[in-house]
Design an enzyme around this catalytic site. Structure first.
Site, PDB file in Angstrom:
ATOM      1  N   HIS A 177     -11.089 -16.274 -35.286  1.00  0.00           N
ATOM      2  CA  HIS A 177     -10.836 -17.115 -36.462  1.00  0.00           C
ATOM      3  C   HIS A 177      -9.340 -17.378 -36.613  1.00  0.00           C
ATOM      4  O   HIS A 177      -8.914 -18.522 -36.810  1.00  0.00           O
ATOM      5  CB  HIS A 177     -11.393 -16.400 -37.699  1.00  0.00           C
ATOM      6  CG  HIS A 177     -11.173 -17.089 -39.005  1.00  0.00           C
ATOM      7  ND1 HIS A 177     -12.183 -17.710 -39.709  1.00  0.00           N
ATOM      8  CD2 HIS A 177     -10.050 -17.249 -39.763  1.00  0.00           C
ATOM      9  CE1 HIS A 177     -11.698 -18.222 -40.824  1.00  0.00           C
ATOM     10  NE2 HIS A 177     -10.402 -17.945 -40.896  1.00  0.00           N
ATOM     11  N   GLU A 178      -8.543 -16.320 -36.517  1.00  0.00           N
ATOM     12  CA  GLU A 178      -7.097 -16.480 -36.732  1.00  0.00           C
ATOM     13  C   GLU A 178      -6.449 -17.286 -35.605  1.00  0.00           C
ATOM     14  O   GLU A 178      -5.585 -18.127 -35.851  1.00  0.00           O
ATOM     15  CB  GLU A 178      -6.428 -15.109 -36.856  1.00  0.00           C
ATOM     16  CG  GLU A 178      -6.870 -14.296 -38.059  1.00  0.00           C
ATOM     17  CD  GLU A 178      -6.819 -15.067 -39.374  1.00  0.00           C
ATOM     18  OE1 GLU A 178      -5.957 -15.948 -39.518  1.00  0.00           O
ATOM     19  OE2 GLU A 178      -7.671 -14.801 -40.239  1.00  0.00           O
ATOM     20  N   HIS A 183      -6.925 -20.939 -36.109  1.00  0.00           N
ATOM     21  CA  HIS A 183      -6.001 -21.560 -37.068  1.00  0.00           C
ATOM     22  C   HIS A 183      -4.784 -22.110 -36.326  1.00  0.00           C
ATOM     23  O   HIS A 183      -4.254 -23.172 -36.680  1.00  0.00           O
ATOM     24  CB  HIS A 183      -5.555 -20.551 -38.124  1.00  0.00           C
ATOM     25  CG  HIS A 183      -6.505 -20.421 -39.279  1.00  0.00           C
ATOM     26  ND1 HIS A 183      -6.966 -21.510 -40.000  1.00  0.00           N
ATOM     27  CD2 HIS A 183      -7.084 -19.330 -39.850  1.00  0.00           C
ATOM     28  CE1 HIS A 183      -7.778 -21.099 -40.957  1.00  0.00           C
ATOM     29  NE2 HIS A 183      -7.870 -19.783 -40.886  1.00  0.00           N
ATOM     30  N   TYR A 209      -4.204 -27.455 -45.646  1.00  0.00           N
ATOM     31  CA  TYR A 209      -4.941 -26.288 -46.124  1.00  0.00           C
ATOM     32  C   TYR A 209      -5.234 -26.423 -47.616  1.00  0.00           C
ATOM     33  O   TYR A 209      -4.794 -25.610 -48.435  1.00  0.00           O
ATOM     34  CB  TYR A 209      -4.145 -25.023 -45.832  1.00  0.00           C
ATOM     35  CG  TYR A 209      -4.995 -23.775 -45.722  1.00  0.00           C
ATOM     36  CD1 TYR A 209      -5.926 -23.638 -44.711  1.00  0.00           C
ATOM     37  CD2 TYR A 209      -4.861 -22.746 -46.636  1.00  0.00           C
ATOM     38  CE1 TYR A 209      -6.696 -22.505 -44.609  1.00  0.00           C
ATOM     39  CE2 TYR A 209      -5.629 -21.605 -46.542  1.00  0.00           C
ATOM     40  CZ  TYR A 209      -6.552 -21.493 -45.529  1.00  0.00           C
ATOM     41  OH  TYR A 209      -7.328 -20.354 -45.425  1.00  0.00           O
ATOM     42  N   GLU A 262     -10.862 -24.119 -42.379  1.00  0.00           N
ATOM     43  CA  GLU A 262     -11.519 -22.812 -42.422  1.00  0.00           C
ATOM     44  C   GLU A 262     -12.804 -22.796 -41.606  1.00  0.00           C
ATOM     45  O   GLU A 262     -13.101 -21.832 -40.892  1.00  0.00           O
ATOM     46  CB  GLU A 262     -11.830 -22.435 -43.871  1.00  0.00           C
ATOM     47  CG  GLU A 262     -10.729 -21.661 -44.562  1.00  0.00           C
ATOM     48  CD  GLU A 262     -10.378 -20.388 -43.806  1.00  0.00           C
ATOM     49  OE1 GLU A 262     -11.286 -19.617 -43.469  1.00  0.00           O
ATOM     50  OE2 GLU A 262      -9.193 -20.184 -43.539  1.00  0.00           O
ATOM     51  N   ASP A 305      -8.091 -20.610 -54.516  1.00  0.00           N
ATOM     52  CA  ASP A 305      -8.291 -20.598 -53.065  1.00  0.00           C
ATOM     53  C   ASP A 305      -8.033 -21.981 -52.464  1.00  0.00           C
ATOM     54  O   ASP A 305      -8.795 -22.464 -51.624  1.00  0.00           O
ATOM     55  CB  ASP A 305      -9.715 -20.107 -52.756  1.00  0.00           C
ATOM     56  CG  ASP A 305      -9.970 -19.881 -51.286  1.00  0.00           C
ATOM     57  OD1 ASP A 305      -8.998 -19.607 -50.554  1.00  0.00           O
ATOM     58  OD2 ASP A 305     -11.143 -19.994 -50.868  1.00  0.00           O
ATOM     59  N   HIS A 334     -12.302 -21.357 -48.640  1.00  0.00           N
ATOM     60  CA  HIS A 334     -13.219 -20.376 -48.070  1.00  0.00           C
ATOM     61  C   HIS A 334     -14.616 -20.482 -48.683  1.00  0.00           C
ATOM     62  O   HIS A 334     -15.510 -19.716 -48.329  1.00  0.00           O
ATOM     63  CB  HIS A 334     -12.693 -18.948 -48.295  1.00  0.00           C
ATOM     64  CG  HIS A 334     -11.468 -18.615 -47.517  1.00  0.00           C
ATOM     65  ND1 HIS A 334     -10.207 -18.862 -47.999  1.00  0.00           N
ATOM     66  CD2 HIS A 334     -11.300 -18.083 -46.280  1.00  0.00           C
ATOM     67  CE1 HIS A 334      -9.312 -18.479 -47.107  1.00  0.00           C
ATOM     68  NE2 HIS A 334      -9.939 -18.013 -46.050  1.00  0.00           N
TER      69      HIS A 334
END
Lengths: 103, 373
Positions: free
Chosen positions: B193-194, B197, B208, B217, B285, B290
């Site tokens: 996931h990271e 990004h 974002y 996301e 958020d 998310h």
């Protein structure tokens, strides 16, 4: 003189995207603890952090965002700031409150 | 300040080919050069190259061209092509740092590419997870790291004290040890996931915030899940489609952080919608990035299950090509991304192909594209 206070920290985002809340009441602390926490509130640059976080671009993917309410018998202030603007003068307060976060 | 740790300067920048790059042939094929200028030239060169290049090359054509560009390094004027020294093509260049529970300052380099495991599980998990993520992108999409140019994969472990998070800071992936959650490096889909990004940042710069942020996301969840599926060689039916299932402990009220197959059911307060009818409007958020990511997550899952087999094959290729598409704007909406995936699917597989139809149906099923009356 330390006033009676209630601090409410809401933390959003992060990889998990799980919103969590921590509340701290001066009545639940010893006088010494309440004094220490209030000193952290008074030295934390909360307004500057809020200003620095306004607008797009303050957030990096999966970082946290915070909303902090500071309430005393005479006043109530609310601040919103991004994790990326937390400096060494704000971090102790955030870390102190994060200890009380729970699912 | 919770900012980027100070790290040793990035090495490299020296002229010359990367280790393992083949010796040049005697001739230069013009499309390779155009491709290079389209990717790395100055504004004038890029404009000219883009005009000359056909932008709707098939995936295979583009992949072979990109690979050929790398092999052609050295035949072109060295003032124009500068490559970093590093591992051979197809192998990651991992650098794992230990920041020793601080959130700023210097971090110690504790494991580099090719070195044996060390006596620190988080270090080894980050090293292995970044390698597994690189492998999916290289094997399946012919992508050479985050920037498709062999960028070092830097992981920072032991960030903060009991830090319940992992994030991409624009240069490296940062992992906490967790307090309410388990050690973040325990989860391969978290690592994937990271890293995604970083890929998204390089390819599209999706903002974002709001729908583009939720797309950002979702792309990280999609490719994070595909990294795990590829590692385990799971078909879409065997995959769990869970995000963060490996980092939740017994005190967490659920089985995972997100469920791509069934958004909103991963834990007792899971706020994710799986349909546009339930889109969440919020200031928190970054506009619920998310939260509303559940909608494109569900679209991808629906497509992958409809097509069957391996998720990284047709479904993953369509999503990946849409991410690379020149029409994907930083403020893309769900609908504009959905339309791009349809364009890509038609181009890759044919206008009336099963894949193109499945893409349309997947987006319709989550209410992003209109259904026929």
């Amino acid at each position: 003189m330390t006033p009676e206070f209630t601090l409410t920290l809401d933390r959003h985002g992060g990889f998990a995207g799980v919103s969590m809340r921590a509340e701290l009441h001066s009545a639940d602390l010893t006088p010494e603890e309440a004094q220490q926490v209030w000193a952290l509130v008074e030295t934390a640059p909360l307004k500057a952090a809020t200003d620095a976080s306004s607008g797009r671009g303050a957030q990096r993917p999966d970082s946290f965002s915070y909303r902090l309410s500071v309430e005393t018998p005479d006043d109530r202030h609310e601040y919103a700031f991004a994790e990326s603007v937390i400096g060494s003068d704000l971090q102790p307060l955030v870390q102190r409150l994060e200890r009380h976060l729970a699912f | 300040m919770r900012s980027s740790p100070s790290l040793p300067p990035v090495h490299g920048g020296a002229a010359g080919a990367r280790a393992g790059v083949r010796q040049p042939h005697a001739c230069i094929v013009p499309p390779f050069i155009l491709d290079h200028f389209a990717r790395s030239g100055d504004a004038e060169q890029r404009a000219a190259a883009l005009e000359a290049l056909t932008l709707d090359m098939s995936l295979r054509d583009r992949r072979s061209t990109a690979a050929a560009v790398r092999f052609a390094v050295g035949v072109v004027d060295s003032r124009l092509l500068v490559e970093k020294a590093g591992p051979p093509l197809g192998q990651p260049h991992r650098l794992i740092y230990d920041i020793k529970q601080e959130t700023s300052g210097s971090a110690e380099l504790v494991r580099t590419e090719g070195q044996a495991p060390v006596d620190d599980a988080a270090v080894n998990e980050a090293y292995d997870g970044l390698g597994d993520t690189y492998k999916l992108f290289w094997d399946v999409f012919d992508r050479d790291s985050i920037d498709d140019n062999g960028m070092e994969l830097r992981g920072i472990v032991h960030y903060g004290v009991g830090y319940d998070n992992a994030f991409w800071n624009g240069q490296q992936m940062v992992f906490g040890d967790g307090r309410l959650f388990k050690r973040l490096t325990l989860s391969l889909d978290v690592i994937g996931h990271e890293l995604q990004h970083g890929v998204t940042e390089h390819e599209s710069g999706l903002l974002y915030q709001d729908q583009s942020g939720a797309l950002n996301e979702s792309l990280s969840d999609v490719f994070g899940s595909l990294v795990k599926q590829y590692k385990l060689q799971q078909t879409v039916d065997a995959a769990d489609w869970l995000i963060g299932g490996d980092i939740v402990g017994p005190t967490f009220p659920g089985r995972a952080l997100r469920d791509m197959a069934n958004p909103g059911t991963a834990w007792e307060r899971d706020p994710q919608p799986g349909h546009m009818d339930d889109f969440v409007v919020t200031m928190e958020d970054n506009g619920g990035v998310h939260i509303n990511s559940g909608i494109p997550n569900k679209a991808f899952h629906t497509l992958a299950v409809d097509l069957g087999g391996y998720g990284w094959a047709d479904a993953g290729a369509i999503w990946y090509e849409a991410l690379l598409h020149y029409r994907l704007q930083p403020d893309a909406s769900f609908r504009s991304f959905a339309r791009l995936t349809r364009v890509v699917a038609r181009r890759m597989f044919g206008r009336d192909s099963a894949q193109a139809v499945a893409v349309r149906d997947a987006w319709r099923s989550v209410g992003v594209l209109k259904s026929d009356p």
